[in-house]
Motif scaffolding. Sequence first.
Motif, PDB file in Angstrom:
ATOM      1  N   VAL A   1      32.314   5.840  50.027  1.00 56.49           N
ATOM      2  CA  VAL A   1      33.540   6.319  49.389  1.00 56.49           C
ATOM      3  C   VAL A   1      33.341   7.780  48.979  1.00 56.49           C
ATOM      4  O   VAL A   1      32.255   8.176  48.551  1.00 56.49           O
ATOM      5  CB  VAL A   1      33.889   5.488  48.128  1.00 56.49           C
ATOM      6  N   VAL A   2      34.414   8.579  49.105  1.00 54.38           N
ATOM      7  CA  VAL A   2      34.407   9.966  48.630  1.00 54.38           C
ATOM      8  C   VAL A   2      34.848   9.966  47.173  1.00 54.38           C
ATOM      9  O   VAL A   2      35.917   9.437  46.834  1.00 54.38           O
ATOM     10  CB  VAL A   2      35.333  10.849  49.470  1.00 54.38           C
ATOM     11  N   THR A   3      34.048  10.554  46.305  1.00 54.25           N
ATOM     12  CA  THR A   3      34.350  10.563  44.869  1.00 54.25           C
ATOM     13  C   THR A   3      35.446  11.587  44.567  1.00 54.25           C
ATOM     14  O   THR A   3      35.781  12.438  45.409  1.00 54.25           O
ATOM     15  CB  THR A   3      33.100  10.917  44.061  1.00 54.25           C
ATOM     16  N   PRO A   4      36.021  11.550  43.364  1.00 56.32           N
ATOM     17  CA  PRO A   4      37.055  12.532  43.008  1.00 56.32           C
ATOM     18  C   PRO A   4      36.592  13.979  43.111  1.00 56.32           C
ATOM     19  O   PRO A   4      37.409  14.875  43.360  1.00 56.32           O
ATOM     20  CB  PRO A   4      37.409  12.158  41.560  1.00 56.32           C
ATOM     21  N   ASP A   5      35.294  14.241  42.941  1.00 58.52           N
ATOM     22  CA  ASP A   5      34.801  15.617  43.048  1.00 58.52           C
ATOM     23  C   ASP A   5      34.227  15.919  44.432  1.00 58.52           C
ATOM     24  O   ASP A   5      33.512  16.917  44.612  1.00 58.52           O
ATOM     25  CB  ASP A   5      33.760  15.906  41.966  1.00 58.52           C
ATOM     26  N   GLY A   6      34.543  15.090  45.425  1.00 64.68           N
ATOM     27  CA  GLY A   6      34.205  15.404  46.807  1.00 64.68           C
ATOM     28  C   GLY A   6      32.826  14.999  47.256  1.00 64.68           C
ATOM     29  O   GLY A   6      32.421  15.338  48.379  1.00 64.68           O
ATOM     30  N   LYS A   7      32.087  14.262  46.445  1.00 64.96           N
ATOM     31  CA  LYS A   7      30.773  13.789  46.858  1.00 64.96           C
ATOM     32  C   LYS A   7      30.910  12.465  47.613  1.00 64.96           C
ATOM     33  O   LYS A   7      31.942  11.812  47.562  1.00 64.96           O
ATOM     34  CB  LYS A   7      29.863  13.624  45.640  1.00 64.96           C
ATOM     35  N   LEU A   8      29.837  12.074  48.272  1.00 64.63           N
ATOM     36  CA  LEU A   8      29.843  10.837  49.037  1.00 64.63           C
ATOM     37  C   LEU A   8      28.875   9.849  48.379  1.00 64.63           C
ATOM     38  O   LEU A   8      27.713  10.187  48.130  1.00 64.63           O
ATOM     39  CB  LEU A   8      29.417  11.110  50.481  1.00 64.63           C
ATOM     40  N   VAL A   9      29.369   8.641  48.117  1.00 63.60           N
ATOM     41  CA  VAL A   9      28.536   7.632  47.479  1.00 63.60           C
ATOM     42  C   VAL A   9      28.666   6.308  48.237  1.00 63.60           C
ATOM     43  O   VAL A   9      29.568   6.113  49.056  1.00 63.60           O
ATOM     44  CB  VAL A   9      28.916   7.418  45.993  1.00 63.60           C
ATOM     45  N   ASN A  10      27.750   5.418  47.932  1.00 62.82           N
ATOM     46  CA  ASN A  10      27.739   4.080  48.491  1.00 62.82           C
ATOM     47  C   ASN A  10      27.778   3.102  47.321  1.00 62.82           C
ATOM     48  O   ASN A  10      26.844   3.065  46.510  1.00 62.82           O
ATOM     49  CB  ASN A  10      26.477   3.872  49.334  1.00 62.82           C
ATOM     50  N   ILE A  11      28.869   2.323  47.209  1.00 61.57           N
ATOM     51  CA  ILE A  11      29.018   1.361  46.118  1.00 61.57           C
ATOM     52  C   ILE A  11      28.754  -0.022  46.687  1.00 61.57           C
ATOM     53  O   ILE A  11      29.445  -0.471  47.607  1.00 61.57           O
ATOM     54  CB  ILE A  11      30.408   1.448  45.481  1.00 61.57           C
ATOM     55  N   LEU A  12      27.757  -0.693  46.113  1.00 62.33           N
ATOM     56  CA  LEU A  12      27.233  -1.901  46.734  1.00 62.33           C
ATOM     57  C   LEU A  12      27.405  -3.150  45.879  1.00 62.33           C
ATOM     58  O   LEU A  12      27.353  -3.107  44.645  1.00 62.33           O
ATOM     59  CB  LEU A  12      25.738  -1.733  47.041  1.00 62.33           C
ATOM     60  N   ARG A  13      27.603  -4.234  46.599  1.00 60.75           N
ATOM     61  CA  ARG A  13      27.537  -5.574  46.012  1.00 60.75           C
ATOM     62  C   ARG A  13      26.138  -5.769  45.416  1.00 60.75           C
ATOM     63  O   ARG A  13      25.137  -5.378  46.008  1.00 60.75           O
ATOM     64  CB  ARG A  13      27.814  -6.584  47.121  1.00 60.75           C
ATOM     65  N   TYR A  14      26.067  -6.399  44.256  1.00 57.56           N
ATOM     66  CA  TYR A  14      24.828  -6.491  43.492  1.00 57.56           C
ATOM     67  C   TYR A  14      24.538  -7.967  43.231  1.00 57.56           C
ATOM     68  O   TYR A  14      25.314  -8.662  42.582  1.00 57.56           O
ATOM     69  CB  TYR A  14      25.010  -5.726  42.181  1.00 57.56           C
ATOM     70  N   HIS A  15      23.414  -8.448  43.747  1.00 54.45           N
ATOM     71  CA  HIS A  15      23.040  -9.832  43.525  1.00 54.45           C
ATOM     72  C   HIS A  15      22.282  -9.950  42.213  1.00 54.45           C
ATOM     73  O   HIS A  15      21.151  -9.500  42.095  1.00 54.45           O
ATOM     74  CB  HIS A  15      22.234 -10.368  44.713  1.00 54.45           C
TER      75      HIS A  15
END
Length: 489
Positions: free
Chosen positions: A329-343
């Motif tokens: 996902v692209v964050t509001p400030d233009g960075k790229l992140v990976n948001i993951l399911r957490y077991h």
Amino acid sequence: MRNKDIRPPWPTWSFRTQSALGAAVGYDALNDIHIVRLAPGDGMLEVDFAYEGKETDLRGLEFRVELFRRGSSGRVGAYPAAEGETSVVVRGLTNGEDYELKVTAGAKGTEEVVSESAVRLARPGVVPGTVVNYIHPEDYTYDYSGRSPASPSITTLPNGRMLVSHDVYWQKGGQNLSKIFESLDGGRTWSFLCDLYPCFWGKLFQHRGSVYMLATRTEYGDLIIGRSDDEGKTWSGPSVILPGGDRDSGGPHKAPMPVVEHRGRLWSAIEYGAWSLGGHDAGVVSASVDGDLLDPSSWICSPFLPYDPSWPGSIRGGAAPSVLEGNVVVTPDGKLVNILRYHTKGGEPEHGRAVILEIDDRHPERPLSFGKVIDFYGNLSKFSIQYDPVSGLYWSLVNRVNSSNIFQRNILTLVSSPDLEHWTICRDILNYQDNGWPEDDKQAGFQYVDWEIHGDDLVFLSRTALNGAFNYHNANYITYHRITDFRKI
């Protein structure tokens, strides 16, 4: 019930001919007629079929759906298809009762049978949304892959034509078949298009006028990609992006997760590992938007980052904490992140957290780095996050937990966030925990949702377990749903 109709009847990845595919899965009986789609509903059943006529000339014959109550030799009835049609709707059936069915061809007005399909199973019942496809948990038609429809994926072409896919799953099964369907009327009706084999955990996406499938060959098998230049009707042979392994040695893990364009590259999350090895390490694959996506050299796979229990905000303890099924996902400030399911099973807290990892979008060959742990509803089931420029919000459909069962998936909830870190419940879209439904959270589920925004509406596909599924996890339906005016919820 075991039958011999265990072969995708229509187009497959072009590197496998149908005869080679038949040999690969042990196919030893050629049926001219194939039931390619089942859609049971409230007291009814829709049956779609196709025929090849390889052994018998079926032109001019009448096609009939013959229906039997399971375990009974008495036929419920024979229901002819209209001339030139390959779909039959049977009404007046009993909800909750299993039926055996087959499609036969013979001379009109006679009981003659010239050719017939293999026998299938179906159980009518009330189900929300529109049924795209259905597989009864004791129907072994696709046993070389599995008995449960899973991993729904959706993409809508510029002309409004909708393509969806799902794979066929079973624990420790072959897990190597994906099926593609289309709708030409905004999701009101669906028809079978083709099969892809071997193909599993696939995500349909579009790029520069072509449709792509990013998938694995099987569970933890090679990460592959294939292309269609005719709107999903036929496909190239797949190219291997990342060599795979198996469920014992580990390999690529994914789901139908978003493919995102950012800084001149296409990005998608990928993990590596296996449940048998204790979990998965997180990474991303990416390719230049100007590259040939079928050329393996166009792709870069980042190193895989192991889960670290010392990350600030991580749960305390836990049976085997790990991350998987990430969202680029692209964050509001233009960075790229990976948001993951957490077991988080067995940890403190046991649910309600997700992990954000940061991606170096200027150096895709570098590993991800830890960002933060956030509060997040539904972290123990796959979720898809997308940004909506109209509302300026990020949206997701998640499996909210409101019972002692942390793996509960019978509530599907729409959530939104302005910043990817603070999430608000908007509304339960499907709640079968509190509506008096007779099947509990061990049997009912709406899960692995893939979705798109269509104007003011949000449309989604669900891996749905209802009306006698094996359990909540091993679903029996793929269903299509529309949330009208979702931004006003």
